[in-house]
Design a protein around this motif. Structure first.
Motif, PDB file in Angstrom:
ATOM      1  N   LYS A  65      24.893  56.824   4.048  1.00 34.39           N
ATOM      2  CA  LYS A  65      25.088  55.059   3.972  1.00 34.39           C
ATOM      3  C   LYS A  65      24.935  54.900   2.449  1.00 34.39           C
ATOM      4  CE  LYS A  65      24.857  54.731   8.514  1.00 34.39           C
ATOM      5  NZ  LYS A  65      26.311  54.432   9.500  1.00 34.39           N
ATOM      6  N   TYR A  66      25.906  53.905   2.356  1.00 32.00           N
ATOM      7  CA  TYR A  66      25.647  53.386   0.839  1.00 32.00           C
ATOM      8  C   TYR A  66      24.489  52.424   0.656  1.00 32.00           C
ATOM      9  CZ  TYR A  66      30.641  54.510  -0.168  1.00 32.00           C
ATOM     10  OH  TYR A  66      31.922  55.408  -0.468  1.00 32.00           O
ATOM     11  N   VAL A  67      23.901  52.706  -0.446  1.00 34.25           N
ATOM     12  CA  VAL A  67      22.803  51.589  -0.788  1.00 34.25           C
ATOM     13  C   VAL A  67      23.002  51.235  -2.227  1.00 34.25           C
ATOM     14  CG1 VAL A  67      21.084  52.337   0.925  1.00 34.25           C
ATOM     15  CG2 VAL A  67      21.228  53.456  -1.506  1.00 34.25           C
ATOM     16  N   GLY A  68      22.409  49.978  -2.463  1.00 35.28           N
ATOM     17  CA  GLY A  68      22.783  49.695  -3.983  1.00 35.28           C
ATOM     18  C   GLY A  68      21.975  48.282  -4.205  1.00 35.28           C
ATOM     19  N   GLY A  69      22.289  47.641  -5.361  1.00 36.25           N
ATOM     20  CA  GLY A  69      21.527  46.510  -5.736  1.00 36.25           C
ATOM     21  C   GLY A  69      20.936  46.702  -7.161  1.00 36.25           C
ATOM     22  N   PRO A  70      20.404  45.700  -7.612  1.00 36.26           N
ATOM     23  CA  PRO A  70      20.026  45.630  -9.111  1.00 36.26           C
ATOM     24  C   PRO A  70      19.020  46.871  -9.422  1.00 36.26           C
ATOM     25  CG  PRO A  70      19.605  43.506  -7.972  1.00 36.26           C
ATOM     26  CD  PRO A  70      20.345  44.370  -7.105  1.00 36.26           C
ATOM     27  N   MET A  71      18.245  47.194  -8.497  1.00 35.20           N
ATOM     28  CA  MET A  71      17.229  48.175  -8.598  1.00 35.20           C
ATOM     29  C   MET A  71      18.207  49.629  -9.233  1.00 35.20           C
ATOM     30  SD  MET A  71      17.147  47.031  -5.565  1.00 35.20           S
ATOM     31  CE  MET A  71      17.254  47.615  -3.606  1.00 35.20           C
ATOM     32  N   TYR A  72      19.325  49.793  -8.678  1.00 37.25           N
ATOM     33  CA  TYR A  72      20.048  51.087  -8.748  1.00 37.25           C
ATOM     34  C   TYR A  72      20.865  50.736 -10.102  1.00 37.25           C
ATOM     35  CZ  TYR A  72      18.742  52.666  -4.174  1.00 37.25           C
ATOM     36  OH  TYR A  72      17.889  52.970  -3.256  1.00 37.25           O
ATOM     37  N   TYR A  73      21.526  49.430 -10.277  1.00 35.69           N
ATOM     38  CA  TYR A  73      22.270  49.567 -11.738  1.00 35.69           C
ATOM     39  C   TYR A  73      21.354  49.270 -12.874  1.00 35.69           C
ATOM     40  CZ  TYR A  73      22.823  44.207 -10.511  1.00 35.69           C
ATOM     41  OH  TYR A  73      22.673  43.105 -10.072  1.00 35.69           O
ATOM     42  N   ILE A  74      20.081  48.903 -12.503  1.00 33.70           N
ATOM     43  CA  ILE A  74      19.056  48.818 -13.779  1.00 33.70           C
ATOM     44  C   ILE A  74      18.641  50.477 -13.910  1.00 33.70           C
ATOM     45  CG2 ILE A  74      16.603  48.183 -14.311  1.00 33.70           C
ATOM     46  CD1 ILE A  74      17.018  45.684 -12.569  1.00 33.70           C
ATOM     47  N   GLU A  75      18.360  51.165 -12.895  1.00 27.85           N
ATOM     48  CA  GLU A  75      17.989  52.502 -13.308  1.00 27.85           C
ATOM     49  C   GLU A  75      19.239  53.197 -13.760  1.00 27.85           C
ATOM     50  OE1 GLU A  75      16.382  56.624 -11.001  1.00 27.85           O
ATOM     51  OE2 GLU A  75      16.340  54.466  -9.887  1.00 27.85           O
ATOM     52  N   LYS A  76      20.391  53.252 -13.064  1.00 32.13           N
ATOM     53  CA  LYS A  76      21.378  54.291 -13.489  1.00 32.13           C
ATOM     54  C   LYS A  76      22.158  53.748 -14.515  1.00 32.13           C
ATOM     55  CE  LYS A  76      23.776  55.466  -9.757  1.00 32.13           C
ATOM     56  NZ  LYS A  76      23.773  56.943  -9.826  1.00 32.13           N
ATOM     57  N   GLY A  77      22.295  52.526 -14.850  1.00 33.81           N
ATOM     58  CA  GLY A  77      23.277  51.782 -15.858  1.00 33.81           C
ATOM     59  C   GLY A  77      22.232  51.698 -17.151  1.00 33.81           C
ATOM     60  N   LEU A  78      21.324  51.363 -17.008  1.00 36.68           N
ATOM     61  CA  LEU A  78      20.380  50.911 -17.996  1.00 36.68           C
ATOM     62  C   LEU A  78      19.501  52.040 -18.476  1.00 36.68           C
ATOM     63  CD1 LEU A  78      19.109  47.053 -17.895  1.00 36.68           C
ATOM     64  CD2 LEU A  78      21.174  48.040 -19.111  1.00 36.68           C
ATOM     65  N   GLY A  79      19.123  52.899 -17.598  1.00 37.72           N
ATOM     66  CA  GLY A  79      18.193  53.955 -17.601  1.00 37.72           C
ATOM     67  C   GLY A  79      16.788  53.321 -17.872  1.00 37.72           C
ATOM     68  N   CYS A  80      16.692  52.131 -17.393  1.00 37.64           N
ATOM     69  CA  CYS A  80      15.125  51.664 -17.165  1.00 37.64           C
ATOM     70  C   CYS A  80      14.729  51.548 -15.682  1.00 37.64           C
ATOM     71  CB  CYS A  80      15.430  50.359 -17.890  1.00 37.64           C
ATOM     72  SG  CYS A  80      13.705  49.702 -18.370  1.00 37.64           S
ATOM     73  N   LYS A  81      14.081  52.854 -15.412  1.00 38.76           N
ATOM     74  CA  LYS A  81      13.660  52.553 -14.154  1.00 38.76           C
ATOM     75  C   LYS A  81      12.335  51.633 -13.967  1.00 38.76           C
ATOM     76  CE  LYS A  81      11.977  55.656 -10.211  1.00 38.76           C
ATOM     77  NZ  LYS A  81      11.995  56.914  -9.530  1.00 38.76           N
TER      78      LYS A  81
END
Length: 444
Positions: free
Chosen positions: A132-148
């Motif tokens: 299933k697709y999952v996403g949201g700010p936590m994913y683009y913050i971690e994957k996009g910004l690299g700031c887990k």
């Protein structure tokens, strides 16, 4: 308890203070300029891709990895259509005058660009978990910004907000409405509502979205028809009310106090804050469910976000505001649900009170089930997919707690948590703004 109230009040004054409101609106202005005011210049495009195509969108749900784009929007809209559309509008007018409505519109207009950007990033950086697709700010913050660590902060506050603003406050509103409107005992309401909630959320996003897909259109149509009945009786008052809204939005004498700038600042503050409270643009909740959509076009899913804010604030909140102002109920000295109820009862009599109670039940319940998904995905991120059943059990039990307790402090804390959610999300979408490109809007 007093210490908790004091600490929360201090934090709330910061997260919902002038800087935060400027940050929220400023982000919307930034993306509006970047996207060449697409919410206005691209009206024909996003309207055609959403409202005029929703029947086709509803049928595109044969794949196993996500829900249809329409279902995603309906679930997000269900999450934002809540007591804010009824209580929040009345509160904005009571505290900020008629001019607050203008600033609510302003927040919604720029918020359309913000939520568009959120949803685009949500789809771009989503992942698959258990097919299933999952996403949201936590994913683009971690994957996009690299700031887990910042992603963890968002997920933590979102999980707490799901239990506060999404669960306990909404279930309390349902119980209060059923007790006041129909005399139903809060304890009995709590048991029934907890069971119904469990039956829905244990079915996952498919069952939640299946419910909201049917519930949201019915809610919107019924509410619109009732509000239209009130406005039809007071039709001649609408032009003068619209003039008053614009005039008081910039009238420094609009509010009591006599201090220069006092009126406009109150109108602006409560209009923007209650507008954001209603449509949730910038909070980061919307992309969590939009990321679950079965779509290969992030920009078209972003357009569903524009449509979501348009219906929530420009249509539904405006109807409530006009009902209050055209009936002259704003001069009664009442606030919140009492003010909203008065505006309907002045035209519809006791039927108006019954209708408003039923509207609160439907609006709050829709928010309740939708926010369960926001909290679940955030909790899933924090626990790496573990203890989801436990989360659902606790969430269902919290519904009963909300029905039987007095929760004024929970409302205040939940409002603070919403603001704390917005901070890491706004930072992320600003820093990832280069990923949201106007040139890609028309690409399929």
């Amino acid at each position: 308890m007093e210490m908790i109230e004091s600490v929360n009040a201090c934090i709330n004054n910061i997260v919902w203070g002038p800087f935060m409101l400027l940050f929220l609106v400023g982000t919307g202005i930034f993306f509006s300029v970047k996207l060449r005011f697409f919410q206005l210049t691209g009206l024909k495009i996003w309207w055609r891709k959403t409202a005029l195509s929703f029947m086709d969108s509803k049928t595109k749900n044969g794949k196993k990895s996500g829900i249809s784009p329409f279902r995603a929007m309906a679930t997000a809209l269900a999450g934002s259509i809540g007591t804010g559309n009824i209580v929040g509008v009345a509160n904005a007018i009571a505290l900020g005058g008629a001019g607050a409505v203008f600033w609510m519109w302003t927040a919604a207009f720029f918020g359309m660009a913000t939520v568009f950007a959120e949803n685009v990033l949500g789809v771009k950086y989503r992942v698959k978990r258990n097919g299933k697709y999952v996403g949201g700010p936590m994913y683009y913050i971690e994957k996009g910004l690299g700031c887990k660590p910042l992603a963890v902060v968002f997920a933590f506050f979102c999980t707490l907000a799901a239990f506060g603003m999404g669960n306990i406050t909404q279930s309390n509103s349902v119980a209060g409405a059923l007790k006041n409107g129909f005399g139903i005992d809060s304890g009995i309401c709590g048991i029934i509502l907890s069971v119904i909630t469990a039956l829905i959320i244990f079915g996952g996003i498919e069952r939640i979205s299946s419910l909201t897909e049917k519930l949201v259109p019915v809610m919107a149509v019924v509410y619109t028809l009732a509000a239209a009945a009130v406005l039809a009786v007071n039709f001649t008052e609408i032009p003068s009310v619209l003039v008053r809204i614009v005039k008081e939005a910039f009238d420094i004498r609009a509010a009591a106090g006599g201090l220069t700038g006092y009126g406009i600042s109150k109108a602006l503050k409560y209009g923007i804050s209650r507008g954001v409270f209603s449509n949730e643009a910038g909070l980061g909740s919307s992309p969590i469910v939009h990321s679950a959509a079965e779509t290969d076009n992030a920009y078209e899913q972003g357009m569903w976000g524009i449509f979501q804010v348009f219906i929530d604030t420009i249509v539904l909140c405006t109807l409530m505001a006009l009902c209050i102002l055209t009936t002259g109920s704003d001069s009664s000295g009442l606030d919140g649900i009492e003010l909203s109820a008065l505006s309907f009862s002045r035209v519809l009599g006791n039927a108006g009170n019954i209708f408003l109670s039923l509207s609160i039940v439907l609006f709050a319940f829709a928010t309740l089930v939708s926010w369960s998904y926001y909290g679940e995905k955030s909790f899933e991120y924090l626990t790496k997919g573990k203890y989801i059943k436990l989360y659902r059990i606790i969430y269902s039990c919290a519904v009963y707690l909300g029905c039987i307790t007095s929760i004024s402090l929970v409302w205040e804390i939940s409002d603070t948590l919403n603001g704390l959610m917005a901070v890491p999300n706004l930072i992320a979408i600003i820093l990832l703004s280069n990923e949201v490109k106007y040139s890609e809007i028309y690409n399929r």
